[in-house]
Design an enzyme around this catalytic site. Structure first.
Site, PDB file in Angstrom:
ATOM      1  N   ASP A 130       0.181  11.720  -6.749  1.00 46.30           N
ATOM      2  CA  ASP A 130      -0.273  10.836  -5.672  1.00 46.30           C
ATOM      3  C   ASP A 130      -1.299  11.533  -4.773  1.00 46.30           C
ATOM      4  O   ASP A 130      -1.247  12.753  -4.608  1.00 46.30           O
ATOM      5  CB  ASP A 130       0.952  10.409  -4.855  1.00 46.30           C
ATOM      6  CG  ASP A 130       0.660   9.202  -3.989  1.00 46.30           C
ATOM      7  OD1 ASP A 130      -0.369   8.519  -4.217  1.00 46.30           O
ATOM      8  OD2 ASP A 130       1.448   8.932  -3.065  1.00 46.30           O
ATOM      9  N   ASN A 189       0.665  -0.506  -9.957  1.00 45.48           N
ATOM     10  CA  ASN A 189      -0.759  -0.142  -9.773  1.00 45.48           C
ATOM     11  C   ASN A 189      -1.688  -1.192 -10.372  1.00 45.48           C
ATOM     12  O   ASN A 189      -2.848  -1.316  -9.979  1.00 45.48           O
ATOM     13  CB  ASN A 189      -1.094   1.200 -10.438  1.00 45.48           C
ATOM     14  CG  ASN A 189      -0.534   2.417  -9.732  1.00 45.48           C
ATOM     15  OD1 ASN A 189      -0.327   3.458 -10.341  1.00 45.48           O
ATOM     16  ND2 ASN A 189      -0.285   2.296  -8.434  1.00 45.48           N
TER      17      ASN A 189
END
Ligand code: FPP
EC number: 2.5.1.-
Length: 233
Positions: A15, A63
Site C-alpha cells: 500500500d 480495487n
C-alpha cells in the site's frame, strides 16, 4: 542479517503507491510503476534470504472500482510485467501462481499470465503467488459454494482444499506498508495465525533493509498458536 528464524511464507500488502507519488507531485500511475519495480526488488531479496513462498496483493477485488483511467494504467503495468518484461519475473526461477478471478482482465493479459505460469510451472526454487482481483470474502464464499456443490460437509482440513491457496502453507508473516493497520480483505482465512507487521513506509520506498527488519521482528516473536508454549521456539 544476524542469525534468525526465517518465515517460510511472507505476504505483502503493497500500500501507499498513490500517496508516495502525490508527495512527489507525480501522477498515481508513476507510484504504481515504481511499486512494481519495488515488488521485483523486495521479492527477489526475500527469496535470496531464504523465504520459500512470497504472496503479493497486486489488485484487490475492490480495487476494480477505481476510475477507469487508473485501472487502464494498472492493466498496462500488468501487460508489461507479464508480457514483454516477463524475464524479470521468470529469471527469479520460482513458480508463478496467480490467485483471483482474472477473467475480468483484458484477454491479452490473461494470455500473458497463462504463458508465465506455464513457463515457470516446473521451477522449484520457490513459489510466488500474485493476487489479482482477489478478495478473501469472495474466496471463502466461492469455496463454501464449491463444497456444497460437491454435497460435502467440510472440516478445517478439507475446507482448505477449496480455497485458492490449496496446498500452500498459510503465511507466517504478513507485511503491510503505507501506514494503515488492517488486512483489507486479504487472506482472511489463511491469516488466522499469521504474524502481522505494519510499516509506515510507502510501498515504493520499502527497502531491502526494511524487509530484513520485519523478518528480525518476526523472528523475535513467540508463536504459540493458542497454546501455552511456542511450537517453533
Ligand atoms: C495500493 O496503493 C496498491 C495498489 C492498488 C496496487 C499495487 C500494485 C502493485 C504495486 C503492483 C502491480 C502488480 C503487478 C503484478 C504488475 P494505493 O494506490 O492504494 O496507494 P494509496 O493508498 O497511497 O492511494
Amino acid at each position: 542479517m544476524r542469525r534468525i528464524k526465517l518465515p517460510v511464507h511472507v505476504a505483502f500488502i503493497m500500500d501507499g503507491n498513490g500517496r508516495w507519488a502525490k508527495r512527489r507531485f507525480r501522477p498515481r500511475a508513476f507510484g504504481h510503476k515504481m511499486g512494481v519495480q519495488n515488488m521485483t526488488k523486495i521479492c527477489t531479496h526475500a527469496f535470496r534470504l531464504g523465504v520459500r513462498i512470497v504472496t503479493v496483493y497486486a489488485l484487490s477485488a475492490e480495487n476494480l472500482m477505481r476510475p477507469k483511467e487508473e485501472l487502464d494504467e494498472l492493466f498496462d503495468l500488468f501487460r508489461s510485467y507479464f508480457g514483454k518484461k516477463r524475464e524479470r519475473l521468470t529469471e527469479l526461477e520460482v513458480k508463478i501462481n496467480v490467485i483471483g478471478d482474472i477473467t475480468v482482465l483484458p484477454e491479452d493479459i490473461q494470455e500473458d499470465i497463462l504463458r508465465v505460469t506455464e513457463e515457470t510451472a516446473n521451477y522449484s526454487e520457490g513459489l510466488m503467488n500474485i493476487c489479482i482481483n482477489y478478495g478473501a470474502r469472495q474466496e471463502i464464499v466461492r469455496a463454501v459454494n464449491e463444497a456444497v456443490s460437491h454435497g460435502r460437509f467440510v472440516d478445517e482440513a478439507s475446507f482448505k482444499n477449496f480455497l485458492s491457496t490449496s496446498g500452500i502453507p498459510d503465511p507466517d508473516l504478513i507485511i503491510r506498508t503505507g501506514g494503515e493497520i488492517r488486512l483489507s480483505n486479504f487472506l482472511l482465512y489463511q491469516a488466522a495465525y499469521s504474524e502481522l507487521y505494519f510499516s509506515n513506509k510507502m510501498w515504493p520506498e520499502f527497502s531491502k533493509r526494511d524487509l530484513e527488519k520485519a523478518i528480525e521482528n518476526y523472528s523475535a516473536r513467540d508463536r504459540r498458536f493458542g497454546n501455552v508454549r511456542g511450537n517453533d521456539s
